[in-house]
Motif scaffolding. Structure first.
Motif, PDB file in Angstrom:
ATOM      1  N   SER A 329     108.589  11.156   9.875  1.00  0.00           N
ATOM      2  CA  SER A 329     107.659  12.411   9.650  1.00  0.00           C
ATOM      3  C   SER A 329     107.689  13.564  10.845  1.00  0.00           C
ATOM      4  O   SER A 329     108.747  13.438  11.484  1.00  0.00           O
ATOM      5  CB  SER A 329     106.262  11.656  10.220  1.00  0.00           C
ATOM      6  N   MET A 330     106.771  14.493  10.649  1.00  0.00           N
ATOM      7  CA  MET A 330     107.115  15.664  11.417  1.00  0.00           C
ATOM      8  C   MET A 330     106.971  15.300  12.846  1.00  0.00           C
ATOM      9  O   MET A 330     107.362  15.964  13.952  1.00  0.00           O
ATOM     10  CB  MET A 330     106.074  16.580  11.085  1.00  0.00           C
ATOM     11  N   GLN A 331     106.210  14.338  13.083  1.00  0.00           N
ATOM     12  CA  GLN A 331     105.803  13.705  14.584  1.00  0.00           C
ATOM     13  C   GLN A 331     107.337  13.103  14.992  1.00  0.00           C
ATOM     14  O   GLN A 331     107.540  13.428  16.183  1.00  0.00           O
ATOM     15  CB  GLN A 331     104.861  12.527  14.293  1.00  0.00           C
ATOM     16  N   LEU A 334     109.588  16.228  15.842  1.00  0.00           N
ATOM     17  CA  LEU A 334     108.767  17.001  17.198  1.00  0.00           C
ATOM     18  C   LEU A 334     109.321  15.784  18.360  1.00  0.00           C
ATOM     19  O   LEU A 334     109.726  16.603  19.276  1.00  0.00           O
ATOM     20  CB  LEU A 334     107.313  16.803  17.252  1.00  0.00           C
ATOM     21  N   ILE A 380     105.323  22.863  14.894  1.00  0.00           N
ATOM     22  CA  ILE A 380     104.927  21.483  14.477  1.00  0.00           C
ATOM     23  C   ILE A 380     103.363  21.063  15.544  1.00  0.00           C
ATOM     24  O   ILE A 380     102.629  20.699  14.982  1.00  0.00           O
ATOM     25  CB  ILE A 380     105.883  20.384  14.925  1.00  0.00           C
ATOM     26  N   MET A 383     100.487  22.540  13.659  1.00  0.00           N
ATOM     27  CA  MET A 383     100.053  21.772  12.356  1.00  0.00           C
ATOM     28  C   MET A 383      98.916  20.692  12.846  1.00  0.00           C
ATOM     29  O   MET A 383      98.810  20.349  14.006  1.00  0.00           O
ATOM     30  CB  MET A 383     101.244  20.883  11.957  1.00  0.00           C
ATOM     31  N   LYS A 385      97.118  17.014  12.062  1.00  0.00           N
ATOM     32  CA  LYS A 385      97.867  15.852  12.007  1.00  0.00           C
ATOM     33  C   LYS A 385      97.971  15.326  10.794  1.00  0.00           C
ATOM     34  O   LYS A 385      99.243  14.671  10.522  1.00  0.00           O
ATOM     35  CB  LYS A 385      96.616  14.362  12.729  1.00  0.00           C
ATOM     36  N   ARG A 388     101.390  16.883   9.619  1.00  0.00           N
ATOM     37  CA  ARG A 388     102.281  16.520  10.283  1.00  0.00           C
ATOM     38  C   ARG A 388     102.883  15.290   9.438  1.00  0.00           C
ATOM     39  O   ARG A 388     103.878  14.872   9.343  1.00  0.00           O
ATOM     40  CB  ARG A 388     102.335  15.950  11.846  1.00  0.00           C
ATOM     41  N   GLU A 389     101.652  14.541   9.245  1.00  0.00           N
ATOM     42  CA  GLU A 389     101.991  13.351   8.561  1.00  0.00           C
ATOM     43  C   GLU A 389     102.573  13.463   6.973  1.00  0.00           C
ATOM     44  O   GLU A 389     103.508  12.681   6.420  1.00  0.00           O
ATOM     45  CB  GLU A 389     100.705  12.427   8.019  1.00  0.00           C
ATOM     46  N   PRO A 391     103.963  16.900   4.967  1.00  0.00           N
ATOM     47  CA  PRO A 391     104.041  18.413   5.034  1.00  0.00           C
ATOM     48  C   PRO A 391     103.997  18.941   3.897  1.00  0.00           C
ATOM     49  O   PRO A 391     103.872  20.093   3.331  1.00  0.00           O
ATOM     50  CB  PRO A 391     105.590  18.559   5.566  1.00  0.00           C
TER      51      PRO A 391
END
Length: 452
Positions: A329-331, A334, A380, A383, A385, A388-389, A391
């Protein structure tokens, strides 16, 4: 610190490895180039000469193992001798004494003794689980005692309260009593330095040594001092019972000679490296790993340890589970970006990789910009939540909002989303054990695409 030396060694070994067989003249030529590389890296003449004298008979008399080229054998011999020169193995801090265990830090003014005292205290508290008290004996340099007190307060490390006008010998006696009352396991004594070695300085250090009877006496030396470092080490060794060396500013543009020379001259091991200004920028010195890095073989073990230390066990397990499921994920991205920042950015990580000079030229030709990490992190963080989950839901209006929030533009957002898609794909392949395209020709193009 060893970059210049690494580049020179890689050039020498590259020509030796190309030769199908080696005669004495080729070995001599290679060793001459190695000697020159050592001297250019500020290794003292005495050390460079001794090193070559040990390598030459082994290189000439070595039987070539089947399927191993003569060049590879010379690399192995040089590596073994380099490890011997740097100290063979890491020697741990000596805690084999009745608490509070006294330790003394000595060195010239400006070598970074006070900051190193705080770094060592944090290391001992975090890794050895010991309660440490720091004591400043520097009554000469303006605000030296206040500097150590401030470092203690900011990092929650116990320091001995300052009494104006008290002499070093009296401070030592008070420190031992206070440490016993406070239940400290270790006392670190930060001694005064001078701009040069003098009789008064050495006399004072000797007096302190007699009072506290230290289990460890560390010489703190600046890596940038070059060939002078060897004579400094010799002087301190002749005066006090040195037990270890801590090299500061090992992250700077020093040429690496200090590390090589000081161990040889002082006959005491290098135990730690200061690799930055922050209190956590402190590493245990591993001779074999440093030898690997000098010879361009990389140091993946240290890279993994550094990552584990900075990231934490919980985050590692979580990332591992996500990768096993093929999720990225984007998380997660990050977390990766922040990890890279902690480890000195793209260049900091690459310095641990094999063939660093090849990797650096790859980075230069690819036009990688270090600031991309900070930019992508800002994007990021702008964004939600949900974004991020997933995109995929980021449309035009969302891109505009994210761009305003991160101080970038929609084109930069598009670039990040494209890079993230490629990263996700690569992580999915890795989770399934499909490493096609991951060659030994340097860094995979996918990784470069995410860094541009």
């Amino acid at each position: 610190m060893f970059e210049n030396l690494t580049n020179k060694f890689e050039e020498v070994f590259s020509s030796l490895k190309k030769a199908p067989s080696l005669d004495e003249s080729q070995v001599d030529e290679g060793l001459r180039a190695i000697r020159l590389a050592l001297l250019e890296a500020d290794v003292s003449i005495e050390v460079a000469k001794d090193f070559i004298e040990k390598v030459k008979p082994k290189a000439l008399g070595q039987e070539i193992i089947r399927s191993t080229s003569p060049g590879d054998m010379v690399v192995k011999i040089v590596y073994d001798e380099l490890v011997n020169l740097l100290g063979e193995k890491n020697i741990d801090v000596n805690l084999n004494a009745v608490p509070p265990v006294p330790m003394m830090l000595v060195g010239l003014q400006g070598s970074g003794k006070t900051t190193t005292t705080a770094k060592l205290a944090r290391y001992l508290e975090n890794t050895k689980k010991k309660k440490v008290m720091m004591v400043s004996l520097d009554i000469y340099r303006p605000a030296a005692q206040e500097q150590l007190k401030s470092l203690g307060e900011h990092n929650d490390i116990l320091t001995l309260p300052i009494i104006e006008g008290q002499q070093p010998a009296d401070i030592c006696q008070r420190a031992i009593s206070t440490a016993n009352l406070n239940g400290a396991d270790i006392i670190l004594f930060d001694t005064a330095g001078r701009t040069q070695i003098d009789l008064q300085m050495m006399s004072e250090i000797k007096q302190i040594e007699n009072i506290i009877n230290p289990a460890e006496t560390f010489l703190v030396a600046d890596s940038l001092t070059g060939q002078v470092a060897a004579s400094v080490a010799k002087e301190f060794k002749n005066t006090v019972g040195l037990s270890g060396i801590i090299l500061t500013r090992a992250d700077g543009d020093a040429r690496g000679g200090a590390a090589v020379s000081m161990k040889f001259v002082s006959e005491v091991p290098i135990k730690f490296l200061g690799v930055g200004e922050k209190i956590e920028n402190f590493e245990v010195f591993h001779p074999d790993r440093i030898a690997n890095r000098i010879l361009g073989m990389g140091d993946i073990v240290s890279l993994v340890e550094k990552a584990a230390q900075d990231l934490g066990e919980e985050n590692i397990k979580k990332t591992e589970e996500n990768l096993k499921k093929g999720q990225f994920s984007m998380q997660d991205y990050l977390t990766q970006l922040r990890q890279m920042k902690k480890m000195g950015g793209i260049e900091g990580i690459m310095s641990f990789m094999p063939g660093i000079s090849k990797v650096k030229s790859q980075m230069d030709s690819a036009g990688i910009d270090e600031s991309v990490i900070t930019k992508n992190e800002a994007i990021i963080l702008s964004m939600t939540k949900k974004e991020r989950e997933n995109p995929k839901i980021i449309d035009g209006s969302r891109k505009k909002r994210i761009a305003n929030g991160s101080g970038t533009d929609p084109a930069t957002i598009n670039k990040l989303l494209k890079q993230f898609k490629m990263m996700s794909e690569m992580m999915r392949k890795m989770s399934k054990g499909n490493l096609k395209g991951m060659s030994d020709k340097g860094i995979p193009p996918e990784l470069f695409n995410q860094l541009k």
